[in-house]
Design a protein around this motif. Structure first.
Motif, PDB file in Angstrom:
ATOM      1  N   TYR A   2      38.407 -45.477 -15.659  1.00 17.25           N
ATOM      2  CA  TYR A   2      36.962 -45.543 -15.881  1.00 17.25           C
ATOM      3  C   TYR A   2      36.258 -44.441 -15.086  1.00 17.25           C
ATOM      4  N   ILE A   3      35.311 -43.783 -15.714  1.00 23.94           N
ATOM      5  CA  ILE A   3      34.529 -42.722 -15.076  1.00 23.94           C
ATOM      6  C   ILE A   3      33.104 -43.212 -14.791  1.00 23.94           C
ATOM      7  N   HIS A   4      32.663 -43.026 -13.545  1.00 18.11           N
ATOM      8  CA  HIS A   4      31.310 -43.402 -13.156  1.00 18.11           C
ATOM      9  C   HIS A   4      30.360 -42.217 -13.080  1.00 18.11           C
ATOM     10  N   VAL A   5      30.895 -41.047 -12.651  1.00 18.88           N
ATOM     11  CA  VAL A   5      30.068 -39.864 -12.435  1.00 18.88           C
ATOM     12  C   VAL A   5      30.673 -38.681 -13.180  1.00 18.88           C
ATOM     13  N   ARG A   6      29.843 -38.012 -13.996  1.00 18.65           N
ATOM     14  CA  ARG A   6      30.250 -36.763 -14.632  1.00 18.65           C
ATOM     15  C   ARG A   6      29.496 -35.626 -13.965  1.00 18.65           C
ATOM     16  N   SER A   7      30.218 -34.761 -13.303  1.00 14.88           N
ATOM     17  CA  SER A   7      29.590 -33.615 -12.661  1.00 14.88           C
ATOM     18  C   SER A   7      29.875 -32.356 -13.467  1.00 14.88           C
ATOM     19  N   PHE A   8      28.997 -31.378 -13.313  1.00 23.14           N
ATOM     20  CA  PHE A   8      29.175 -30.100 -13.979  1.00 23.14           C
ATOM     21  C   PHE A   8      29.129 -29.018 -12.921  1.00 23.14           C
ATOM     22  N   GLY A   9      30.105 -28.129 -12.915  1.00 19.78           N
ATOM     23  CA  GLY A   9      30.190 -27.095 -11.889  1.00 19.78           C
ATOM     24  C   GLY A   9      29.775 -25.734 -12.396  1.00 19.78           C
ATOM     25  N   ILE A  10      29.185 -24.944 -11.512  1.00 18.51           N
ATOM     26  CA  ILE A  10      28.833 -23.572 -11.862  1.00 18.51           C
ATOM     27  C   ILE A  10      29.057 -22.667 -10.658  1.00 18.51           C
ATOM     28  N   ARG A  11      29.691 -21.531 -10.892  1.00 17.08           N
ATOM     29  CA  ARG A  11      29.881 -20.522  -9.850  1.00 17.08           C
ATOM     30  C   ARG A  11      28.560 -19.777  -9.661  1.00 17.08           C
ATOM     31  N   THR A  12      28.047 -19.766  -8.459  1.00 15.10           N
ATOM     32  CA  THR A  12      26.736 -19.186  -8.199  1.00 15.10           C
ATOM     33  C   THR A  12      26.817 -18.017  -7.218  1.00 15.10           C
ATOM     34  N   PRO A  13      26.080 -16.947  -7.499  1.00 15.03           N
ATOM     35  CA  PRO A  13      26.037 -15.811  -6.582  1.00 15.03           C
ATOM     36  C   PRO A  13      25.048 -16.087  -5.457  1.00 15.03           C
ATOM     37  N   PRO A  14      25.047 -15.277  -4.394  1.00  9.07           N
ATOM     38  CA  PRO A  14      24.015 -15.441  -3.370  1.00  9.07           C
ATOM     39  C   PRO A  14      22.639 -15.103  -3.942  1.00  9.07           C
ATOM     40  N   CYS A  15      21.630 -15.784  -3.452  1.00 10.82           N
ATOM     41  CA  CYS A  15      20.247 -15.527  -3.874  1.00 10.82           C
ATOM     42  C   CYS A  15      19.403 -15.297  -2.621  1.00 10.82           C
ATOM     43  N   THR A  16      18.712 -14.174  -2.564  1.00 17.92           N
ATOM     44  CA  THR A  16      17.820 -13.861  -1.442  1.00 17.92           C
ATOM     45  C   THR A  16      16.542 -13.246  -1.980  1.00 17.92           C
ATOM     46  N   LYS A  17      15.563 -13.072  -1.096  1.00 16.79           N
ATOM     47  CA  LYS A  17      14.300 -12.455  -1.503  1.00 16.79           C
ATOM     48  C   LYS A  17      14.516 -11.048  -2.049  1.00 16.79           C
ATOM     49  N   ASP A  18      15.464 -10.324  -1.440  1.00 23.44           N
ATOM     50  CA  ASP A  18      15.721  -8.949  -1.874  1.00 23.44           C
ATOM     51  C   ASP A  18      16.501  -8.890  -3.179  1.00 23.44           C
ATOM     52  N   LYS A  19      17.352  -9.902  -3.399  1.00 22.51           N
ATOM     53  CA  LYS A  19      18.171  -9.932  -4.607  1.00 22.51           C
ATOM     54  C   LYS A  19      18.130 -11.325  -5.235  1.00 22.51           C
ATOM     55  N   PRO A  20      17.034 -11.625  -5.947  1.00 23.63           N
ATOM     56  CA  PRO A  20      16.936 -12.942  -6.598  1.00 23.63           C
ATOM     57  C   PRO A  20      17.996 -13.087  -7.692  1.00 23.63           C
ATOM     58  N   THR A  21      18.655 -14.248  -7.720  1.00 24.55           N
ATOM     59  CA  THR A  21      19.664 -14.538  -8.746  1.00 24.55           C
ATOM     60  C   THR A  21      19.558 -16.012  -9.124  1.00 24.55           C
ATOM     61  N   TYR A  22      20.500 -16.433  -9.954  1.00 29.88           N
ATOM     62  CA  TYR A  22      20.540 -17.839 -10.355  1.00 29.88           C
ATOM     63  C   TYR A  22      21.255 -18.710  -9.327  1.00 29.88           C
ATOM     64  N   GLY A  23      21.490 -18.183  -8.126  1.00 29.25           N
ATOM     65  CA  GLY A  23      22.125 -18.981  -7.075  1.00 29.25           C
ATOM     66  C   GLY A  23      21.133 -19.902  -6.390  1.00 29.25           C
ATOM     67  N   ILE A  24      20.430 -20.697  -7.181  1.00 29.21           N
ATOM     68  CA  ILE A  24      19.362 -21.572  -6.675  1.00 29.21           C
ATOM     69  C   ILE A  24      19.735 -23.044  -6.755  1.00 29.21           C
ATOM     70  N   VAL A  25      20.977 -23.341  -7.092  1.00 27.26           N
ATOM     71  CA  VAL A  25      21.413 -24.731  -7.252  1.00 27.26           C
ATOM     72  C   VAL A  25      21.731 -25.309  -5.877  1.00 27.26           C
ATOM     73  N   GLY A  26      21.135 -26.474  -5.568  1.00 27.71           N
ATOM     74  CA  GLY A  26      21.395 -27.141  -4.300  1.00 27.71           C
ATOM     75  C   GLY A  26      22.757 -27.809  -4.287  1.00 27.71           C
ATOM     76  N   VAL A  27      23.067 -28.473  -3.166  1.00 28.49           N
ATOM     77  CA  VAL A  27      24.377 -29.123  -3.011  1.00 28.49           C
ATOM     78  C   VAL A  27      24.721 -29.958  -4.240  1.00 28.49           C
ATOM     79  N   PHE A  28      23.779 -30.760  -4.705  1.00 24.30           N
ATOM     80  CA  PHE A  28      23.914 -31.386  -6.015  1.00 24.30           C
ATOM     81  C   PHE A  28      22.550 -31.821  -6.504  1.00 24.30           C
ATOM     82  N   HIS A  29      22.412 -31.911  -7.815  1.00 30.08           N
ATOM     83  CA  HIS A  29      21.197 -32.390  -8.449  1.00 30.08           C
ATOM     84  C   HIS A  29      21.584 -33.476  -9.444  1.00 30.08           C
ATOM     85  N   ILE A  30      20.713 -34.445  -9.609  1.00 27.50           N
ATOM     86  CA  ILE A  30      20.940 -35.526 -10.559  1.00 27.50           C
ATOM     87  C   ILE A  30      20.242 -35.167 -11.867  1.00 27.50           C
TER      88      ILE A  30
END
Length: 636
Positions: free
Chosen positions: A407-435
């Motif tokens: 039985y499965i209770h939690v389905r998670s989805f993973g994504i490889r994220t690059p670093p994100c900074t003010k100088d180099k904004p990217t899609y690396g904005i995902v927190g530890v986890f989101h619901i």
């Protein structure tokens, strides 16, 4: 066993009968040991070079196979062959498909090359065996036919899928999958590229592998056949790992982790990595060098269920709103690029060094009769290690593996994220986890971003790319919209399942590797799954990231809010965060257009995508008038 007796025990096409009865010589394998013996046959001083005479070229050396103390080590001479080309698939038949057809690319019907392939195979010494699919007997059987000197390929397939001893069959088994291996055509027809041609008919899915890397053929070729059968019969084999997590208090929580290649599927089954002092090296700031360590006295126990192909067959469902899964494989193709020195992952290292039966190592630098070590990666060029070292291991050798539907209770989805900074904004904005609400979880599976610095495949470009429906689209042979609808139906029919998304590699300006995934697994298991009151959650600044925690306290240690709401990191800020989300949003809009415009898309799916395009709030994704059927699926 003689070929005639072998054929008497299975139902196969006339083409297969003619091939095997007309071949120069055929070795029938009944056990994994037979395949190992085929692999090591004709070795000289523990070494065998796998070579072929190629018309117009001469002898081409494909791979070197050596005997090691813990199995066999295989290395390809061409660095390109050491990881999967995501564009390897071609369709040779005329059945419905959204994939490129052989005849459209090459200008003639595949039946011509199919006949040439059979003619070539008839002039070779062959190895042949029958295999089942995964741990559950679904009545799906396949046959593999390959040159005998490519025994290592057969050994990999026979481990990844269950080799069947046909001498023990009580009745004839119908063959529904056929896999043929013919490496020379890679050079004469396909310009040196990995190509796998699928030829589907009403009763048989044929896989023509014109290369010797098991990834796109021995492994994903069988996966393609499973997806084809599931598409016809309306069930799914998810591109996912799964694990039963048992907390120190005895709670049991089933996790299923989906995502594109490199998104952390194998890692979901790994114990959390630690420093020598037992602490967890959670994160390191790429700008300041600051490091964050966490303490966790006792980790949860992990009982692996599946590693990459996870079957959701109707016959195992309880039909109570939950999801039940089984492994679609009998062995696992484990990537070990993260193991760069002894002691990185003691469990896997011990398993690989002292196996109870021979293993197969790929892209590992090992000498004859030495011990293959997971951190000794072959170099693609001087000073540049291959990013895709792997080994193949039977699931029977994995400690604590689960051997029944779970039985499965939690389905998670993973994504490889690059670093994100003010100088180099990217899609690396995902927190530890989101619901995620189920509607948004479905959208993530439609797009399935491949993400940053993928080690498993030959890179096709820079930035974010899409692997498509369920992240398994590179391996599917049919129609995208059918799989989009199947994924939606799967989510709607399992309202008890909760959904999250978790990153790996980076969270904003912090390098985290796979620790976000591991910490999330430990945290949610201790809570009994995704169980939060409304007061504990807040809407994420990015709608496609659903909800965030207001605070994250892990075993008495409070993580900085910047790890759960990345815009709070001083190195990122709201402007860079919003730029990163704009990139994600526009990418999702672009990638979902083909589904939205397809008249065959489920009406509920069309309304969900309308919500995406209208930029509605996360609450509207749950309670919008157009998707009322989701209201009871997810309640905060």
């Amino acid at each position: 066993m003689k070929v005639e007796e072998f054929l008497d025990r299975i139902e196969v096409s006339n083409d297969i009968k003619d091939l095997l009865l007309g071949a120069k010589d055929v070795s029938v394998a009944l056990t994994v040991e037979d395949l190992y013996n085929l692999t090591t046959k004709d070795m000289v001083n523990g070494v065998k070079r796998v070579s072929y005479e190629v018309e117009g070229i001469g002898q081409v050396d494909e791979a070197e196979v050596v005997i090691v103390k813990n199995g066999i080590a295989v290395n390809y001479f061409d660095p390109y062959m050491r990881r999967r080309d995501p564009n390897s698939m071609l369709i040779g038949d005329d059945l419905p498909t959204d994939k490129p057809r052989f005849k459209d690319v090459f200008g003639y019907d595949f039946s011509i090359l199919r006949k040439k392939t059979f003619d070539w195979l008839k002039n070779q010494e062959l190895g042949v065996f029958v295999f089942g699919v995964g741990q559950l007997d679904l009545g799906i059987y396949g046959i593999a036919i390959a040159p005998a000197n490519a025994g290592f390929f057969c050994f990999a397939l026979g481990t990844l899928q269950r080799i069947e001893d046909v001498s023990k069959f009580s009745d004839k088994k119908k063959i529904r999958i056929a896999l043929y291996v013919a490496p020379p055509f890679r050079h004469t027809i396909f310009n040196g590229k990995q190509r796998v041609v699928h030829y589907r008919s009403e009763n048989l899915h044929e896989v023509f592998s014109y290369n010797l890397y098991p990834g796109p053929s021995a492994k994903k070729g069988v996966y393609s056949a499973l997806l084809d059968i599931g598409e016809r019969e309306r069930w799914l084999t998810l591109h996912a790992s799964s694990v039963l997590v048992i907390t120190p208090y005895g709670n049991r929580v089933g996790f299923l982790h989906e995502g594109a290649s490199g998104s952390g599927k194998s890692e979901m089954n790994e114990n959390i990595h630690r420093n020598e002092d037992g602490t967890i090296p959670f994160a390191e700031n790429i700008l300041t060098g600051e490091k964050i360590k966490l303490s966790l006295p006792i980790s949860c126990k992990l009982r692996p269920i599946s590693d990459d192909m996870t079957i959701c067959h109707p016959k195992i469902q309880n039909n109570d709103g939950g999801l039940v899964v089984v492994d679609g494989e009998n062995g696992w193709f484990i990537r070990v690029d993260h193991i760069k020195r002894y002691g990185t992952d003691p469990d896997i290292e011990k398993l690989s060094i002292y196996p109870s039966r021979p293993l197969m190592f790929l892209n590992i630098d090992a000498k004859p009769f030495s011990t293959a070590l997971l951190w000794e990666h072959i170099e693609d060029e001087p000073g540049k290690p291959c990013p895709n070292p792997r080994f193949v291991v039977s699931r029977e050798l994995i400690g604590g593996v689960v051997n029944k539907p779970t039985y499965i209770h939690v389905r998670s989805f993973g994504i490889r994220t690059p670093p994100c900074t003010k100088d180099k904004p990217t899609y690396g904005i995902v927190g530890v986890f989101h619901i995620l609400p189920p509607a948004i979880a479905w959208i993530w599976r439609l797009v399935a971003p491949r993400g940053h610095a993928n080690p498993s495949i030959v890179t096709q470009g820079t930035g974010i790319e899409s692997e498509g429906v369920g992240s398994y689209w590179p391996f599917a042979t049919g129609k995208k919209v059918i799989h989009a609808n199947l994924l939606l139906k799967n989510i709607i029919s399992t309202p008890k399942v909760k959904y999250i998304i978790t990153p790996n590699q980076h969270i904003g300006a912090w390098k985290v590797g796979f620790f976000a995934e591991w910490i999330t697994r430990e945290y949610l298991a201790r809570r009994g799954g995704v169980r939060f009151s409304k007061d504990e959650l807040v809407k994420s600044r990015a709608t496609l990231l659903g909800y965030s925690l207001k605070e994250f306290i892990f075993e008495g240690q409070e993580l900085d809010i910047g790890f759960i709401k990345v815009e709070y990191q001083p190195e990122v800020g709201e402007s860079a965060y919003d730029e990163g989300y704009r990139y994600i949003y526009e990418f999702f809009v672009k990638e979902t257009q083909e589904y939205y415009k397809n008249p065959e898309l489920d009406p509920i799916g069309k309304k969900i995508l309308s919500c995406l395009y209208d930029k509605v709030s996360v609450e509207d994704f749950e309670y919008n008038q157009g998707i009322k059927s989701f209201v009871d699926l997810y309640k905060i």
